[in-house]
Design an enzyme around this catalytic site. Structure first.
Site, PDB file in Angstrom:
ATOM      1  N   GLN B 125       0.851  -1.189   0.000  1.00  0.00           N
ATOM      2  CA  GLN B 125       0.000   0.000   0.000  1.00  0.00           C
ATOM      3  C   GLN B 125       0.885   1.237   0.000  1.00  0.00           C
ATOM      4  O   GLN B 125       1.961   1.250   0.589  1.00  0.00           O
ATOM      5  CB  GLN B 125      -0.974  -0.014   1.179  1.00  0.00           C
ATOM      6  CG  GLN B 125      -0.345  -0.094   2.562  1.00  0.00           C
ATOM      7  CD  GLN B 125       0.031   1.253   3.144  1.00  0.00           C
ATOM      8  OE1 GLN B 125      -0.197   2.287   2.527  1.00  0.00           O
ATOM      9  NE2 GLN B 125       0.624   1.238   4.321  1.00  0.00           N
ATOM     10  N   SER B 128       0.532   6.800   2.710  1.00  0.00           N
ATOM     11  CA  SER B 128       1.123   7.915   3.455  1.00  0.00           C
ATOM     12  C   SER B 128       2.220   8.632   2.678  1.00  0.00           C
ATOM     13  O   SER B 128       2.860   8.052   1.808  1.00  0.00           O
ATOM     14  CB  SER B 128       1.721   7.401   4.769  1.00  0.00           C
ATOM     15  OG  SER B 128       0.717   6.890   5.602  1.00  0.00           O
ATOM     16  N   SER B 160       3.877  -0.357   3.596  1.00  0.00           N
ATOM     17  CA  SER B 160       4.022  -1.722   4.107  1.00  0.00           C
ATOM     18  C   SER B 160       4.259  -2.705   2.979  1.00  0.00           C
ATOM     19  O   SER B 160       3.619  -2.621   1.931  1.00  0.00           O
ATOM     20  CB  SER B 160       2.762  -2.147   4.864  1.00  0.00           C
ATOM     21  OG  SER B 160       2.562  -1.278   5.946  1.00  0.00           O
ATOM     22  N   GLU B 244     -10.277  -1.844   6.226  1.00  0.00           N
ATOM     23  CA  GLU B 244      -8.974  -1.863   6.878  1.00  0.00           C
ATOM     24  C   GLU B 244      -9.130  -1.754   8.388  1.00  0.00           C
ATOM     25  O   GLU B 244      -8.486  -2.459   9.150  1.00  0.00           O
ATOM     26  CB  GLU B 244      -8.112  -0.720   6.351  1.00  0.00           C
ATOM     27  CG  GLU B 244      -6.716  -0.769   6.910  1.00  0.00           C
ATOM     28  CD  GLU B 244      -5.848   0.396   6.465  1.00  0.00           C
ATOM     29  OE1 GLU B 244      -4.648   0.311   6.676  1.00  0.00           O
ATOM     30  OE2 GLU B 244      -6.372   1.390   5.930  1.00  0.00           O
ATOM     31  N   ASN B 372      -5.217   5.781  16.462  1.00  0.00           N
ATOM     32  CA  ASN B 372      -6.328   5.617  17.403  1.00  0.00           C
ATOM     33  C   ASN B 372      -6.881   6.966  17.862  1.00  0.00           C
ATOM     34  O   ASN B 372      -8.049   7.061  18.239  1.00  0.00           O
ATOM     35  CB  ASN B 372      -5.880   4.763  18.593  1.00  0.00           C
ATOM     36  CG  ASN B 372      -5.797   3.284  18.217  1.00  0.00           C
ATOM     37  OD1 ASN B 372      -5.917   2.937  17.049  1.00  0.00           O
ATOM     38  ND2 ASN B 372      -5.599   2.436  19.204  1.00  0.00           N
ATOM     39  N   GLU B 373      -6.043   8.007  17.814  1.00  0.00           N
ATOM     40  CA  GLU B 373      -6.549   9.343  18.159  1.00  0.00           C
ATOM     41  C   GLU B 373      -7.596   9.791  17.135  1.00  0.00           C
ATOM     42  O   GLU B 373      -8.654  10.326  17.501  1.00  0.00           O
ATOM     43  CB  GLU B 373      -5.392  10.354  18.213  1.00  0.00           C
ATOM     44  CG  GLU B 373      -4.504  10.239  19.444  1.00  0.00           C
ATOM     45  CD  GLU B 373      -3.590   9.019  19.439  1.00  0.00           C
ATOM     46  OE1 GLU B 373      -3.353   8.452  18.347  1.00  0.00           O
ATOM     47  OE2 GLU B 373      -3.112   8.632  20.514  1.00  0.00           O
TER      48      GLU B 373
END
Lengths: 328, 391
Positions: B125, B128, B160, B244, B372-373
């Protein structure tokens, strides 16, 4: 595999919620705390009419149970509205009498529980010395070792952290049964009590979260509602997360109990510790985000905040539940 | 409400179990973050695919079994319980494939999916960028129109699998003048060995090149490798990001199997009297059960068309599994005591269950797939209805 509430179960939850919303339960708790059981008893009667206690009683004795999942659904509603009284103890007593398989005792006691005429309490001395609301409950069952008796009276009420819970030591009594059947039935009753308490805790947590979300969207500081602050949002997100993952454990445990699975006790322990901690976490969050007003007993919120901790510890402390999960 | 599997599900489960018992390598494969491990894992994908076990939920024409989400969960449960190898095709299967099923052309599906299922083409992928992590709408790498296709430029990072993979997929800015930053993006696929692509592997915390930086200099991509309409890349990508964050990246089987291994480790250590540690083992077991039931309930909703764990609910899922994964591994390391700090390749490491590598991998969980934020913001705003605020 179909693992969510069906339309009928959801409708039962909705109608119970509607019924309790019209009951002014905060006023009932405040009266209950002062020893005036009138308003609480009238809520009890309406719950009985809605069939809540009959869920724990088999058809032979005028009930339509035992239905653990429906009981869990009902107790989540009772928690949402912070209904006072020995609700858990009454359904656990019904479970005990049902499991005891003593026809005379069952016929004598169970129909009264199903109809709501009889408000029962239950003390398993292996778990603690107190019976909930023993000053008004009739009968109060006590299991000590392998002996089941009905208490003759109760000692003075010991104030609880939760004003809606009145604790006292049952006194004296008449022996009803003795032997391994009592021990086995008491173990089953403790499981039913833990499951109902877990569901009740879940409901308490849901209300604490809902009330807190409502509060942070109207309370302003620094010119904006505090619900727009990330620290506030994240704490509430974590509260929701804990409750959302506790719910399937509670429902799954109820199904395991209904099916008579060998691992039902372990599943109930897992549900109990998770729902109890989730509700207690919700109480801590509710208090913190309400600020000083959350620390008063004037706001009805306090009735839920003060319930969360005792429910977390009643019928199986977190440590006892975790030990049971690993006991195999 | 019913937690039981029907007879056909049980037959399926037995079939999976028998096949795995006969085929799972007896010794663990080398880490897939090494060249040798990558090759060994490709072979494993081919073995899976030969008997149509690599993509059980895909339609049969692409190498799958047309299995329901429930069957996929059962497969995953058996897969991890059998100690089968990690999936080198994971990125492609869980991120690109759902996008192709939803937005790709028939030609793209026929060309790309069977090769992915057989492990012949491994996908990385490329979301980013150095200045664009959780805020994908800010990405800068470009796709410029040229004859018959597009020219890609710029830089991608934290890609990744890219150190050893064959191809990559990601979003590129194709219209710098679009009125909103998330408009004007295009979803494209490109070969990692194409002219103009430089791959620089990046070592993760344990030094293994689990991801890479990609430098792109006028990399030609033909029109046939655009997914969806040019300029609609954001919408195309968003339609499948729930995959995802939700079920397909982290099936409960992983955590159920890890919790079982943790319980075994605890018992092997004489079920220590340390009650604090005992409570953490219990919490890991409970957490795995909660995640399993939550997932099955979600799958059950999807199967009965009652709405599923889509959208914001997948944010709950993502936070839960990522934190559970760390807790599981931390508890295992604590049980290992003085051996806990040994890496898997240390000669005396007792971590043959992969605790050390698993721990390293778990640490990335709260970071990738949307931090997670960010997930907590989504939960607060979309599930609890709290107002948007400054991040």
């Amino acid at each position: 595999m179909r693992f969510f509430l069906d339309a009928e179960q959801r409708e039962f939850a909705r109608s119970l919620d509607g019924l309790l919303a019209s009951c002014d339960t905060p006023a009932a708790i405040r009266s209950w705390a002062d020893g005036d059981h009138g308003p609480g008893r009238s809520v009890w009667a309406r719950l009985a009419e809605a069939g809540v206690f009959a869920l724990a009683v088999p058809e032979t004795y005028d009930g339509f149970g035992p239905l653990p999942l429906e009981l869990a659904v009902a107790f989540e509603g009772l928690g949402r509205h912070a209904v006072p009284g020995p609700l858990v103890e009454t359904v656990a007593a019904a479970a005990l009498l049902d499991r005891l398989a003593d026809e005379r005792v069952a016929a004598d006691r169970l129909p009264g529980i199903a109809s709501g005429k009889s408000i029962a309490s239950l003390c398993l001395t292996s778990l603690g010395p107190y019976a909930l609301d023993a000053d008004l409950a009739d009968p109060v069952f006590v299991v000590e070792g392998d002996t089941l008796s009905v208490a003759a009276g109760s000692g003075p009420v010991q104030p609880s952290a939760d004003p809606g819970r009145r604790l006292s030591r049952p006194a004296g009594g008449t022996v009803l049964a003795r032997g391994p059947a009592v021990t086995a039935a008491a173990g089953y009753a403790a499981d039913v009590a833990a499951l109902a308490t877990a569901a009740q805790a879940l409901g308490v947590g849901r209300t604490l979260l809902a009330r807190t979300v409502a509060y942070v969207t109207q309370r302003t500081q620094f010119g904006v509602v505090i619900g727009s602050f990330q620290a506030v949002k994240h704490r509430l997100a974590d509260t929701l997360l804990a409750l959302e993952f506790a719910e399937p454990l509670v429902h799954g445990a109820a199904l395991a109990l209904a099916a008579g699975d060998d691992g039902a006790g372990r599943d109930i322990a897992a549900a109990k510790v998770t729902a109890g901690e989730a509700a207690y976490g919700a109480a801590r969050t509710a208090l913190q985000l309400h600020g000083a007003v959350g620390y008063t007993d004037e706001l009805d919120l306090s009735l839920w905040i003060r319930k969360a901790r005792p429910l977390r510890d009643a019928w199986g402390t977190p440590a006892a539940c975790r030990a049971r999960v690993l006991a195999g | 409400m019913d937690l039981d599997f029907d007879a056909a599900d049980e037959v399926f489960r037995a079939e999976v179990r028998d096949w795995l018992a006969a085929h799972v390598p007896s010794a663990p494969l080398p880490s897939l973050e090494t060249a040798a491990g990558f090759a060994a894992h490709r072979e494993w994908e081919a073995t899976l695919a030969a008997d149509r076990w690599s993509v059980v939920s895909w339609p049969e024409e692409f190498g799958g079994r047309g299995g329901s989400l429930l069957r996929w969960l059962v497969f995953e449960e058996e897969y991890y319980a059998a100690g089968a190898p990690g999936r080198v095709s994971q990125n492609g299967i869980s991120l690109l494939a759902p996008t192709l099923f939803e937005n790709g052309t028939a030609e793209q599906r026929a060309r790309i999916l069977p090769a992915m299922a057989r492990g012949e083409v491994i996908w990385a992928q490329a979301w980013s960028e150095p200045e664009s992590g959780s805020d994908l709408a800010s990405l800068r790498s470009t796709a410029v129109r040229t004859k018959g296709g597009w020219l890609l430029g710029g830089q991608k990072t934290w890609s990744s699998r890219a150190a050893f993979a064959d191809r990559a997929f990601g979003l590129f800015r194709s219209d710098p003048d679009a009125d909103r930053p998330h408009r004007g993006l295009t979803y494209l696929m490109f070969p990692l060995d194409a002219e103009g692509v430089t791959v620089r592997p990046i070592g993760r915390l344990d030094g293994k090149p689990a991801f890479a930086e990609l430098f792109l200099d006028e990399v030609f991509v033909p029109d046939e490798d655009v997914i969806g309409e040019p300029g609609q890349g954001w919408r195309v990508a968003m339609s499948t990001t729930g995959n995802e964050r939700g079920l397909t990246l982290r099936s409960p089987g992983r955590f159920t199997a890890a919790a079982d291994r943790l319980t075994t480790l605890w018992r092997e250590h004489g079920a220590p009297a340390d009650t604090a540690l005992r409570d953490r083992v219990a919490d890991a077991v409970i957490g795995a059960r909660a995640y399993r039931l939550f997932s099955y309930r979600g799958a059950s909703h999807v199967l009965h068309d009652e709405g599923g764990p889509a959208g914001a609910a997948s944010s709950l899922n993502k936070i839960y599994w990522s934190e559970l994964d760390i807790a599981l591994h931390e508890t295992a390391l604590d049980l290992l005591g003085p051996y806990g700090e040994l890496a898997d390749h240390a000669g005396e490491s007792p971590s043959d269950g992969g605790w050390a590598e698993g721990y390293t991998f778990s640490l990335a969980g709260p970071v990738y797939a949307g931090t997670n934020e960010i997930q907590r913001d989504i939960i607060a705003e979309r599930l609890l209805g709290l107002p948007k605020g400054r991040r």
